[in-house]
Write a protein that holds these residues in place. Structure first.
Motif, PDB file in Angstrom:
ATOM      1  N   ASP A 118      -3.827   2.325   0.744  1.00 52.17           N
ATOM      2  CA  ASP A 118      -4.240   1.118   0.026  1.00 52.17           C
ATOM      3  C   ASP A 118      -3.476   0.989  -1.291  1.00 52.17           C
ATOM      4  OD1 ASP A 118      -6.086   0.675   2.030  1.00 52.17           O
ATOM      5  OD2 ASP A 118      -7.813   1.337   0.852  1.00 52.17           O
ATOM      6  N   ILE A 119      -3.399   2.084  -2.024  1.00 49.43           N
ATOM      7  CA  ILE A 119      -2.722   2.071  -3.320  1.00 49.43           C
ATOM      8  C   ILE A 119      -1.246   1.754  -3.162  1.00 49.43           C
ATOM      9  CG2 ILE A 119      -2.007   3.527  -5.273  1.00 49.43           C
ATOM     10  CD1 ILE A 119      -4.739   4.962  -4.956  1.00 49.43           C
ATOM     11  N   ARG A 120      -0.613   2.335  -2.155  1.00 48.81           N
ATOM     12  CA  ARG A 120       0.817   2.093  -1.941  1.00 48.81           C
ATOM     13  C   ARG A 120       1.095   0.621  -1.632  1.00 48.81           C
ATOM     14  NH1 ARG A 120       3.595   4.297   2.002  1.00 48.81           N
ATOM     15  NH2 ARG A 120       5.499   4.509   0.793  1.00 48.81           N
ATOM     16  N   VAL A 121       0.273   0.026  -0.768  1.00 51.88           N
ATOM     17  CA  VAL A 121       0.522  -1.372  -0.413  1.00 51.88           C
ATOM     18  C   VAL A 121       0.207  -2.285  -1.592  1.00 51.88           C
ATOM     19  CG1 VAL A 121      -1.752  -1.962   0.552  1.00 51.88           C
ATOM     20  CG2 VAL A 121       0.296  -3.047   1.458  1.00 51.88           C
ATOM     21  N   CYS A 122      -0.785  -1.941  -2.398  1.00 48.18           N
ATOM     22  CA  CYS A 122      -1.089  -2.737  -3.598  1.00 48.18           C
ATOM     23  C   CYS A 122       0.101  -2.788  -4.539  1.00 48.18           C
ATOM     24  CB  CYS A 122      -2.293  -2.144  -4.332  1.00 48.18           C
ATOM     25  SG  CYS A 122      -3.876  -2.374  -3.524  1.00 48.18           S
ATOM     26  N   VAL A 123       0.664  -1.634  -4.815  1.00 47.59           N
ATOM     27  CA  VAL A 123       1.791  -1.566  -5.747  1.00 47.59           C
ATOM     28  C   VAL A 123       3.031  -2.220  -5.144  1.00 47.59           C
ATOM     29  CG1 VAL A 123       3.329  -0.012  -7.005  1.00 47.59           C
ATOM     30  CG2 VAL A 123       0.880   0.495  -6.870  1.00 47.59           C
ATOM     31  N   ALA A 124       3.307  -1.942  -3.874  1.00 51.89           N
ATOM     32  CA  ALA A 124       4.481  -2.525  -3.216  1.00 51.89           C
ATOM     33  C   ALA A 124       4.416  -4.044  -3.212  1.00 51.89           C
ATOM     34  CB  ALA A 124       4.593  -2.001  -1.785  1.00 51.89           C
ATOM     35  N   ALA A 125       3.215  -4.590  -3.045  1.00 48.92           N
ATOM     36  CA  ALA A 125       3.056  -6.041  -2.959  1.00 48.92           C
ATOM     37  C   ALA A 125       2.918  -6.710  -4.323  1.00 48.92           C
ATOM     38  CB  ALA A 125       1.836  -6.375  -2.101  1.00 48.92           C
ATOM     39  N   VAL A 144      -6.388   8.154  -9.094  1.00 52.34           N
ATOM     40  CA  VAL A 144      -5.799   6.874  -8.718  1.00 52.34           C
ATOM     41  C   VAL A 144      -4.614   6.548  -9.618  1.00 52.34           C
ATOM     42  CG1 VAL A 144      -6.225   4.397  -8.486  1.00 52.34           C
ATOM     43  CG2 VAL A 144      -7.972   6.037  -7.771  1.00 52.34           C
ATOM     44  N   GLU A 145      -4.731   6.848 -10.892  1.00 54.19           N
ATOM     45  CA  GLU A 145      -3.630   6.604 -11.830  1.00 54.19           C
ATOM     46  C   GLU A 145      -2.372   7.363 -11.401  1.00 54.19           C
ATOM     47  OE1 GLU A 145      -3.169   6.594 -16.608  1.00 54.19           O
ATOM     48  OE2 GLU A 145      -3.760   8.513 -15.728  1.00 54.19           O
ATOM     49  N   LYS A 146      -2.526   8.601 -10.993  1.00 52.37           N
ATOM     50  CA  LYS A 146      -1.392   9.414 -10.552  1.00 52.37           C
ATOM     51  C   LYS A 146      -0.714   8.796  -9.326  1.00 52.37           C
ATOM     52  CE  LYS A 146      -0.303  14.095  -8.849  1.00 52.37           C
ATOM     53  NZ  LYS A 146       0.110  13.687  -7.468  1.00 52.37           N
ATOM     54  N   LEU A 147      -1.500   8.344  -8.382  1.00 54.37           N
ATOM     55  CA  LEU A 147      -0.945   7.748  -7.170  1.00 54.37           C
ATOM     56  C   LEU A 147      -0.276   6.405  -7.467  1.00 54.37           C
ATOM     57  CD1 LEU A 147      -3.847   8.601  -4.707  1.00 54.37           C
ATOM     58  CD2 LEU A 147      -1.587   9.678  -4.823  1.00 54.37           C
ATOM     59  N   ILE A 148      -0.818   5.652  -8.419  1.00 51.71           N
ATOM     60  CA  ILE A 148      -0.181   4.391  -8.821  1.00 51.71           C
ATOM     61  C   ILE A 148       1.180   4.670  -9.452  1.00 51.71           C
ATOM     62  CG2 ILE A 148      -0.297   2.488 -10.478  1.00 51.71           C
ATOM     63  CD1 ILE A 148      -3.294   2.380 -10.020  1.00 51.71           C
ATOM     64  N   ALA A 149       1.228   5.654 -10.340  1.00 47.51           N
ATOM     65  CA  ALA A 149       2.495   5.990 -11.003  1.00 47.51           C
ATOM     66  C   ALA A 149       3.554   6.389  -9.982  1.00 47.51           C
ATOM     67  CB  ALA A 149       2.271   7.121 -12.012  1.00 47.51           C
ATOM     68  N   GLU A 150       3.153   7.149  -8.979  1.00 53.23           N
ATOM     69  CA  GLU A 150       4.089   7.552  -7.926  1.00 53.23           C
ATOM     70  C   GLU A 150       4.571   6.343  -7.131  1.00 53.23           C
ATOM     71  OE1 GLU A 150       1.877  10.389  -5.705  1.00 53.23           O
ATOM     72  OE2 GLU A 150       2.155  12.021  -7.157  1.00 53.23           O
ATOM     73  N   ALA A 151       3.649   5.426  -6.828  1.00 54.38           N
ATOM     74  CA  ALA A 151       4.013   4.242  -6.061  1.00 54.38           C
ATOM     75  C   ALA A 151       4.905   3.299  -6.868  1.00 54.38           C
ATOM     76  CB  ALA A 151       2.751   3.514  -5.603  1.00 54.38           C
ATOM     77  N   GLU A 152       4.661   3.188  -8.176  1.00 57.18           N
ATOM     78  CA  GLU A 152       5.524   2.340  -9.007  1.00 57.18           C
ATOM     79  C   GLU A 152       6.958   2.853  -8.997  1.00 57.18           C
ATOM     80  OE1 GLU A 152       2.301   0.516 -12.231  1.00 57.18           O
ATOM     81  OE2 GLU A 152       3.473   2.289 -12.765  1.00 57.18           O
ATOM     82  N   LYS A 153       7.122   4.144  -8.983  1.00 53.52           N
ATOM     83  CA  LYS A 153       8.472   4.720  -8.896  1.00 53.52           C
ATOM     84  C   LYS A 153       9.060   4.474  -7.511  1.00 53.52           C
ATOM     85  CE  LYS A 153       7.995   8.342 -12.383  1.00 53.52           C
ATOM     86  NZ  LYS A 153       9.113   7.807 -13.200  1.00 53.52           N
TER      87      LYS A 153
END
Length: 334
Positions: A118-125, A144-153
């Motif tokens: 879910d987090i990956r698709v949120c950031v990608a989109a 969740v913050e850690k996973l968002i930071a990874e997805a933003e990269k």
């Protein structure tokens, strides 16, 4: 890895990274990232839930003029439909212009196998904000913050571009509200979710709302101490507009910034109740103008309409003007 990524539905945006690859570098210290203050502090009187799985609901949702749209990947989506809901969400966020509506996504709970994708698709989109359901501790936010930071990269999104909000749905979440609100610079607010909360209290939601008084008070105090926003729970009886208006007036008086909604018909009443009166607007204008003039003269305290005024009232006056502009009733020049 889930198959939906491998079928190239979610692709890195303007990135040299291939799908599923990362830069190999650990996330940078999030305390050094830049958060868009205007985006974080925007007005959110109305936050309307949408089923992320139903394209017919997503296509024209912006026409109702809610301040924020919450695309729901959690309760509104059946377990067997989680992947298809992500498909629908990704295509909606990348192909539809939602104009001035903030795009919030409620991900699945951290006790499920779904939240990471879910987090990956949120950031990608390019979602503006991720809402953490059933948030109970500071550690939930940090995960969740850690996973968002990874997805933003991974998807070459600007660091800090994805905000966070939490939903307190249990006594533990309510008690830990301050720690949750202060857990991350990404946090823009906290919301009360009364369904699970009242069940945990061994009660039900009443017309008076007395059973929610403690939680509402705790959350609004914690949010103000942390400098973030606070949002009230949904009102389920969509046909009881008078009861709804009464509840909105109550939470506005308590200091809430807005309310979660489940129907477009609930938007206009909230905006109407949160709109400042003409008298409030004029008073706010006087405070702002007079403070600016007296600042040049070195005067800190003065009176307006027979009441003492000082710099402490400036923020409230500015907020009044902002709400008046959002409601379309401001005709001044500030």
């Amino acid at each position: 890895k889930h198959g939906w990524k491998q079928r190239c539905i979610v692709l890195p945006v303007n990135s040299s990274l291939k799908n599923g690859e990362t830069s190999g570098k650990p996330p940078e210290d999030t305390h050094d990232m830049e958060i868009n203050t205007a985006k974080k502090n925007r007005i959110r009187r109305t936050m309307m839930f949408l089923n992320a799985q139903r394209p017919s609901l997503l296509q024209d949702a912006y026409i109702y003029r809610a301040d924020s749209l919450i695309f729901d990947l959690e309760d509104a989506v059946a377990e067997r439909e989680k992947d298809s809901a992500r498909f629908s969400l990704y295509h909606a966020l990348t192909s539809i212009d939602y104009q001035n509506c903030e795009k919030v996504v409620r991900i699945n709970g951290l006790d499920t196998p779904h939240y990471k994708e879910d987090i990956r698709v949120c950031v990608a989109a390019g979602a503006d904000t991720i809402r953490i359901p059933k948030c109970e501790t500071r550690d939930d936010v940090l995960l969740v913050e850690k996973l968002i930071a990874e997805a933003e990269k991974e998807y070459n999104r600007p660091e800090g571009s994805t905000l966070l909000m939490a939903a307190a749905e249990s006594p533990r979440g309510v008690i830990n509200a301050l720690a949750i609100c202060e857990a991350s610079e990404r946090m823009m607010g906290i919301a009360l979710s009364a369904g699970d909360y009242t069940r945990n209290l061994h009660t039900v939601k009443s017309d008076s709302g007395i059973e929610l008084l403690g939680a509402r008070s705790q959350l609004i105090i914690a949010a103000r101490a942390a400098g973030v926003q606070c949002f009230d729970t949904v009102y389920l009886d969509v046909d009881n507009i008078e009861g709804f208006k009464k509840e909105v007036a109550l939470i506005k008086q308590m200091g809430f910034d807005g309310k979660s909604l489940i129907s477009p018909k609930q938007i206009a009443p909230v905006h109407e109740i949160f709109a400042p009166t003409e008298k409030e607007i004029r008073h706010a204008e006087k405070i702002i103008i007079q403070l600016e003039e007296n600042k040049k003269k070195g005067i800190g305290v003065f009176t307006i309409d027979g009441k003492m005024v000082d710099i402490a009232l400036l923020e409230g006056a500015q907020r009044t003007i902002s709400y008046a502009k959002a409601a379309g009733v401001y005709k001044g020049t500030l």
